[in-house]
Design an enzyme around this catalytic site. Structure first.
Site, PDB file in Angstrom:
ATOM      1  N   LYS A 206       0.844  -1.200   0.000  1.00 42.57           N
ATOM      2  CA  LYS A 206       0.000   0.000   0.000  1.00 42.57           C
ATOM      3  C   LYS A 206       0.871   1.239   0.000  1.00 42.57           C
ATOM      4  O   LYS A 206       2.066   1.186   0.320  1.00 42.57           O
ATOM      5  CB  LYS A 206      -0.935   0.011   1.212  1.00 42.57           C
ATOM      6  CG  LYS A 206      -0.266   0.439   2.510  1.00 42.57           C
ATOM      7  CD  LYS A 206      -1.263   0.691   3.625  1.00 42.57           C
ATOM      8  CE  LYS A 206      -0.554   1.255   4.867  1.00 42.57           C
ATOM      9  NZ  LYS A 206      -1.467   1.489   5.987  1.00 42.57           N
ATOM     10  N   THR A 240      -7.804   1.559   5.017  1.00 49.87           N
ATOM     11  CA  THR A 240      -6.779   0.579   4.655  1.00 49.87           C
ATOM     12  C   THR A 240      -7.359  -0.824   4.568  1.00 49.87           C
ATOM     13  O   THR A 240      -7.131  -1.548   3.594  1.00 49.87           O
ATOM     14  CB  THR A 240      -5.631   0.607   5.683  1.00 49.87           C
ATOM     15  OG1 THR A 240      -4.983   1.873   5.625  1.00 49.87           O
ATOM     16  CG2 THR A 240      -4.621  -0.493   5.397  1.00 49.87           C
TER      17      THR A 240
END
Length: 329
Positions: A206, A240
């Site tokens: 990420k 997330t």
């Protein structure tokens, strides 16, 4: 008490008392129930200008006193409330003061990632110690290095056994792919993999574009047609974890489960989770759930037995690590 000549001998008895701030009284009550005790009496209120006041309603002189306070919203108020409680205990001659902090505030600010930033997790440790805490107990700190910020003993507990117990009931012998939503949680994911039968791994990458704003870049590993388990220490705005779940489903995952210790669930978290492809989400009660967050997919397991057993071991000067097979993160 016996007196002989010029000497004076006193046979003392150890005494344990438990008090709670106002951040999460339900957890504190559950902890003392496991201990077969009651919460001590303390008056906490604000003056008209919002300054905090506290006074303990019973004698604490010579006692081992545990102050339970999780650092949930309003975070700064609850942190300062615990500091005021600890200071009052110090000035009331408590023998030993143990700060029990199921969720440790500012844990993500544990280093300088950019110039001119604070290391607020260290400041937190300094404040608790200066206030008078002789020991600190917490559950699943964001990073283990926070223990080193303290100059007093830290008992770092993990909710891993509670979460694994729920997963074994949910999954049985089903094959599962375990992953962390980012590289920083790979150590935690490995601990889950080691305790689940038929578990393999996947890696997710990420990038963070701003505070509380992330984007999952890719998935490495075979997830097609399989049950995937995402693990993390906390869920804040859920951006997330939801992005990671979407990435797994796009790669063909059959279903996605999520485990996390600390349900901060701030801002749009509950709406994001409700609309996400996550099938089940299990968290612990280190933090109270927001009143509006009534998700059918959400399960809560209790850390009260874990915390109570640790407090009892500390009071009796027994090993804490042996209670949990030294399963600290």
């Amino acid at each position: 008490m016996a007196s002989e000549g010029s000497s004076l001998e006193v046979v003392t008895k150890k005494r344990m008392q438990v008090f709670s701030g106002r951040s999460h009284p339900a957890l504190a009550r559950e902890v003392v129930e496991h201990l077969g005790m009651r919460l001590g009496e303390v008056d906490i209120h604000e003056f008209s200008n919002e300054e905090l006041y506290c006074r303990f309603g019973e004698n604490v002189r010579g006692s081992d006193v545990f102050v339970i306070q999780t650092h949930c919203s309003p975070v700064n108020t609850n942190i300062f409330e615990q500091l005021v409680l600890i200071d009052a205990l110090k000035r009331a001659s408590a023998k030993r003061i143990i700060a029990v902090v199921p969720f440790y505030g500012y844990a993500r600010q544990d280093r300088k990632a950019q110039s001119r930033e604070p290391i607020t997790a260290k400041l937190m440790a300094d404040m608790l110690t200066v206030a008078g805490a002789d020991r600190m107990v917490s559950v699943d700190l964001h990073t283990g290095q926070i223990q080193g910020f303290f100059d007093v003993p830290v008992d770092h507990l993990t909710a891993l056994p509670q979460l694994i117990g729920w997963l074994r009931e949910e999954l049985g012998d089903e094959e599962v792919v375990v992953a962390s939503p980012d590289a920083g949680g790979e150590h935690l994911a490995e601990k889950f993999r080691a305790r689940l039968p038929n578990a393999s791994s996947a890696l997710l990458a990420k990038t963070r574009t701003a505070h509380n704003v992330t984007k999952t870049l890719g998935v490495v590993g075979d997830v097609e047609g399989r049950t995937c388990l995402l693990v993390d220490d906390m869920i804040d705005t859920a951006g997330t974890i939801c992005g990671a779940a979407d990435a797994l489903v796009e790669r063909g995952a059959k279903r996605v489960l999520v485990c996390a210790t600390h349900p901060l669930l701030s801002g749009p978290a509950c709406d994001r989770l409700a609309e996400s492809c996550i099938e089940r989400l299990v968290v612990t009660n280190t933090l109270p759930l927001p009143a509006h967050c009534n998700l059918e997919k959400l399960e809560v397991v209790s850390v009260a037995p874990l915390v109570a057993s640790t407090m009892k071991a500390i009071f009796e000067d027994e090993s804490v690590s042996e209670l949990f097979d030294d399963d600290h993160i």
